[in-house]
Design an enzyme around this catalytic site. Structure first.
Site, PDB file in Angstrom:
ATOM      1  CG  HIS A   7       7.389   7.780   5.225  1.00 43.11           C
ATOM      2  ND1 HIS A   7       7.186   7.325   3.939  1.00 43.11           N
ATOM      3  CD2 HIS A   7       6.224   7.566   5.884  1.00 43.11           C
ATOM      4  CE1 HIS A   7       5.947   6.877   3.829  1.00 43.11           C
ATOM      5  NE2 HIS A   7       5.335   7.008   4.995  1.00 43.11           N
TER       6      HIS A   7
ATOM      7  CG  HIS B 245       3.743   4.760   9.214  1.00 44.86           C
ATOM      8  ND1 HIS B 245       3.065   3.789   8.503  1.00 44.86           N
ATOM      9  CD2 HIS B 245       4.050   5.701   8.294  1.00 44.86           C
ATOM     10  CE1 HIS B 245       2.967   4.141   7.234  1.00 44.86           C
ATOM     11  NE2 HIS B 245       3.551   5.305   7.075  1.00 44.86           N
TER      12      HIS B 245
ATOM     13  CG  ASN C 284       6.654   3.365   5.056  1.00 48.35           C
ATOM     14  OD1 ASN C 284       6.035   3.398   4.010  1.00 48.35           O
ATOM     15  ND2 ASN C 284       6.154   3.768   6.194  1.00 48.35           N
TER      16      ASN C 284
ATOM     17  NE  ARG D 176      -1.119   2.536   2.830  1.00 44.19           N
ATOM     18  CZ  ARG D 176      -0.566   3.666   3.253  1.00 44.19           C
ATOM     19  NH1 ARG D 176      -0.516   4.725   2.472  1.00 44.19           N
ATOM     20  NH2 ARG D 176      -0.031   3.742   4.461  1.00 44.19           N
ATOM     21  CG  ASP D 177       3.168   4.390   2.982  1.00 44.60           C
ATOM     22  OD1 ASP D 177       3.304   5.225   2.078  1.00 44.60           O
ATOM     23  OD2 ASP D 177       3.240   4.692   4.181  1.00 44.60           O
TER      24      ASP D 177
ATOM     25  CB  CYS E  45       2.436  10.345   1.346  1.00 39.96           C
ATOM     26  SG  CYS E  45       0.753  10.979   1.344  1.00 39.96           S
TER      27      CYS E  45
HETATM   28  P1  HMG Z   1     -13.267  14.516  -2.000  1.00 40.93           P
HETATM   29  O1  HMG Z   1     -12.921  14.880  -3.396  1.00 40.93           O
HETATM   30  O2  HMG Z   1     -13.328  15.601  -0.981  1.00 40.93           O
HETATM   31  O3  HMG Z   1     -14.599  13.671  -1.821  1.00 40.93           O
HETATM   32  O4  HMG Z   1     -12.208  13.430  -1.534  1.00 40.93           O
HETATM   33  P2  HMG Z   1     -15.822  13.334  -2.721  1.00 40.93           P
HETATM   34  O5  HMG Z   1     -16.789  12.665  -1.807  1.00 40.93           O
HETATM   35  O6  HMG Z   1     -16.260  14.562  -3.480  1.00 40.93           O
HETATM   36  O7  HMG Z   1     -15.265  12.234  -3.752  1.00 40.93           O
HETATM   37  C1  HMG Z   1     -14.524  12.542  -4.919  1.00 40.93           C
HETATM   38  C2  HMG Z   1     -14.676  11.402  -5.894  1.00 40.93           C
HETATM   39  O8  HMG Z   1     -14.120  10.210  -5.348  1.00 40.93           O
HETATM   40  C3  HMG Z   1     -16.123  11.056  -6.216  1.00 40.93           C
HETATM   41  O9  HMG Z   1     -16.116  10.490  -7.517  1.00 40.93           O
HETATM   42  C4  HMG Z   1     -16.441   9.960  -5.214  1.00 40.93           C
HETATM   43  O10 HMG Z   1     -17.488   9.122  -5.650  1.00 40.93           O
HETATM   44  C5  HMG Z   1     -15.133   9.209  -5.184  1.00 40.93           C
HETATM   45  P3  HMG Z   1     -16.655  11.314  -8.788  1.00 40.93           P
HETATM   46  O11 HMG Z   1     -18.106  11.588  -8.474  1.00 40.93           O
HETATM   47  O12 HMG Z   1     -15.856  12.567  -8.836  1.00 40.93           O
HETATM   48  O13 HMG Z   1     -16.426  10.378  -9.950  1.00 40.93           O
HETATM   49  N1  HMG Z   1     -14.881   8.540  -3.901  1.00 40.93           N
HETATM   50  C6  HMG Z   1     -14.451   7.276  -3.792  1.00 40.93           C
HETATM   51  N2  HMG Z   1     -14.185   6.329  -4.711  1.00 40.93           N
HETATM   52  C7  HMG Z   1     -13.764   5.121  -4.241  1.00 40.93           C
HETATM   53  N3  HMG Z   1     -13.583   4.847  -2.931  1.00 40.93           N
HETATM   54  C8  HMG Z   1     -13.836   5.776  -1.989  1.00 40.93           C
HETATM   55  C9  HMG Z   1     -14.290   7.059  -2.414  1.00 40.93           C
HETATM   56  N4  HMG Z   1     -14.607   8.191  -1.768  1.00 40.93           N
HETATM   57  C10 HMG Z   1     -14.973   9.076  -2.675  1.00 40.93           C
HETATM   58  N5  HMG Z   1     -13.639   5.504  -0.703  1.00 40.93           N
HETATM   59  C11 HMG Z   1     -11.426  11.620  -0.150  1.00 40.93           C
HETATM   60  C12 HMG Z   1     -12.155  12.952  -0.188  1.00 40.93           C
HETATM   61  C13 HMG Z   1     -11.156  11.302   1.300  1.00 40.93           C
HETATM   62  C14 HMG Z   1     -12.309  10.550  -0.769  1.00 40.93           C
HETATM   63  C15 HMG Z   1     -10.125  11.778  -0.949  1.00 40.93           C
HETATM   64  O14 HMG Z   1      -9.443  12.893  -0.472  1.00 40.93           O
HETATM   65  C16 HMG Z   1      -9.236  10.556  -0.847  1.00 40.93           C
HETATM   66  O15 HMG Z   1      -9.576   9.488  -1.346  1.00 40.93           O
HETATM   67  N6  HMG Z   1      -8.057  10.748  -0.251  1.00 40.93           N
HETATM   68  C17 HMG Z   1      -7.126   9.641  -0.063  1.00 40.93           C
HETATM   69  C18 HMG Z   1      -5.730  10.152  -0.117  1.00 40.93           C
HETATM   70  C19 HMG Z   1      -4.773   9.013   0.111  1.00 40.93           C
HETATM   71  O16 HMG Z   1      -5.092   7.840  -0.095  1.00 40.93           O
HETATM   72  N7  HMG Z   1      -3.537   9.375   0.520  1.00 40.93           N
HETATM   73  C20 HMG Z   1      -2.498   8.402   0.758  1.00 40.93           C
HETATM   74  C21 HMG Z   1      -2.773   7.518   1.912  1.00 40.93           C
HETATM   75  S1  HMG Z   1      -2.437   8.302   3.481  1.00 40.93           S
HETATM   76  C22 HMG Z   1      -0.742   8.057   3.724  1.00 40.93           C
HETATM   77  O17 HMG Z   1      -0.034   7.610   2.853  1.00 40.93           O
HETATM   78  C23 HMG Z   1      -0.189   8.382   5.072  1.00 40.93           C
HETATM   79  C24 HMG Z   1       0.120   7.153   5.923  1.00 40.93           C
HETATM   80  O18 HMG Z   1       1.028   6.288   5.237  1.00 40.93           O
HETATM   81  C25 HMG Z   1       0.742   7.573   7.244  1.00 40.93           C
HETATM   82  C26 HMG Z   1       1.891   8.548   7.020  1.00 40.93           C
HETATM   83  O19 HMG Z   1       2.928   8.154   6.479  1.00 40.93           O
HETATM   84  O20 HMG Z   1       1.676   9.715   7.342  1.00 40.93           O
HETATM   85  C27 HMG Z   1      -1.154   6.349   6.236  1.00 40.93           C
HETATM   86 MG    MG Z   2       3.155   6.482   5.226  1.00 41.40          MG
END
Ligand code: HMG
Ligand code: MG
Length: 307
Positions: A209, A207, A249, A15-16, A240
């Site tokens: 990086h 966690h 990481n 994933r990450d 990310c």
């Molecule tokens: P948004 O644009 O504010 O929300 O995104 P929305 O409700 O308007 O949705 C936008 C579009 O996405 C729509 O589709 C929704 O249907 C669809 P459209 O109508 O435009 O075709 N949608 C989805 N599709 C599939 N699955 C879903 C989903 N939700 C909405 N669950 C939202 C808000 C939270 C959805 C968006 O910002 C998002 O998906 N963000 C994820 C970002 C991400 O994955 N970042 C990386 C992971 S975090 C990380 O790496 C950190 C970590 O490792 C720890 C660290 O190191 O810090 C964990």
């Molecule tokens: Mg991370």
């Protein structure tokens, strides 16, 4: 405090590690990676995300990955779920654990999940409730616990605040995440000292990086605080998409080499992880950044050439 005698290593490479790859990694490659990691003995693998494919296109095939993997009995397969839609995907995919991911920095929360910290907690509440109702484990990840790419300094108090809110949602485990790898050992100890006052030490994880090359030192500092869960990414893959310039990481091979040297039990076979790191680096044409992984591969090849 004595160092723990055993730790849980959560492998987050699928994933990450892969979420930031520009070229779409074929689903079959993702599945083979998870299968190799399962065979190596990880107790917990973060296998996919159920996020918006518009935000993170690389993770769009989460359902297919989860359907295709072979699950090792007793292992936990986790997926990221930012909202109820993600939760429904996780449930259908038979994930064992869902990960709600917030931040200790307002600026990062906006960039990563398009809402404030307070709004994110409101959004996570029904997700956590649904997970409880269906008997799934819940993990909360606190990004930018040691610094933010947008706002810089992040106070220890803001990390404690989010940990308390995640605890109130019923998280089984909470990750202290150094998203951009800026933390150093003293600060890591200060953060864990503070958060262990509001959440059980044995359910907190590190966690880290490795952008600034501090991750192993930070893990050691966390071990000294009695922390016994660490996340790592095979071959040091990753970063990310919403933290520009941040690298992957800490490499799993390096963490396992450290734990083996310290006599700390992980239950994971280092040689199989080294082979998995070689596999995925070759498959996606990316340099393997694990120091221990590269050293062990070179040693094996040299021994084979002599034989
Ligand atoms: P948004 O644009 O504010 O929300 O995104 P929305 O409700 O308007 O949705 C936008 C579009 O996405 C729509 O589709 C929704 O249907 C669809 P459209 O109508 O435009 O075709 N949608 C989805 N599709 C599939 N699955 C879903 C989903 N939700 C909405 N669950 C939202 C808000 C939270 C959805 C968006 O910002 C998002 O998906 N963000 C994820 C970002 C991400 O994955 N970042 C990386 C992971 S975090 C990380 O790496 C950190 C970590 O490792 C720890 C660290 O190191 O810090 C964990
Ligand atoms: Mg991370």
């Amino acid at each position: 405090m004595p160092l723990p005698t055993a730790v849980k290593i959560v492998e987050v490479g699928p994933r990450d590690g892969l979420q930031n790859e520009k070229e779409f990694v074929p689903t079959a490659t993702k599945i083979e990676l998870v299968n190799r990691l399962s065979a190596a003995g990880f107790p917990n693998i973060e296998a996919a995300s159920f996020v918006s494919p518009r935000w993170v296109p690389q993770m769009a095939d989460g359902a297919d990955v989860m359907a295709g993997i072979e699950r090792r009995a007793g292992a936990i397969y986790s997926v990221l779920t930012p909202n109820l839609r993600g939760f429904e995907g996780a449930l259908a995919a038979r994930a064992d654990e869902i990960v709600i991911f917030g931040a200790a920095s307002e600026a990062f929360s906006q960039k990563n999940i398009n809402c404030s910290i307070a709004e994110s907690i409101e959004r996570f509440a029904p997700v956590a409730q649904a997970a409880k109702e269906h008997g799934l484990r819940i993990r909360g990840s606190v990004s930018c616990s040691l610094g933010c790419p947008y706002q810089g300094e992040v106070s220890v108090g803001s990390v404690v605040d989010v940990v308390e809110r995640f605890a109130a949602l019923g998280c089984d485990e909470i990750d202290i995440a150094d998203t951009i790898g800026v933390g150093t050992a003293r600060r890591v100890r200060d953060v864990f000292e503070a958060v262990t006052k509001v959440f059980p030490r044995e359910r907190l994880s590190g966690h880290f990086h490795d952008t600034y090359g501090q991750a192993l030192a930070n893990i050691y500092a966390a071990l000294e605080e009695g922390i016994a869960i660490f996340h790592a990414s095979v071959a040091g893959l990753g970063g990310c998409p919403y933290a520009k310039g941040a690298t992957g990481n800490v490499a799993t091979e390096d963490v396992l080499y450290l734990m083996n040297g310290l006599g700390i039990h992980t239950g994971v076979d280092l040689n199989q992880v080294v082979a998995a790191g070689d596999f995925i680096s070759n498959a996606i044409g990316r340099q393997n950044v694990s120091r221990a992984g590269k050293a062990l591969l070179a040693k094996t090849r040299a021994e084979a050439a002599c034989a």
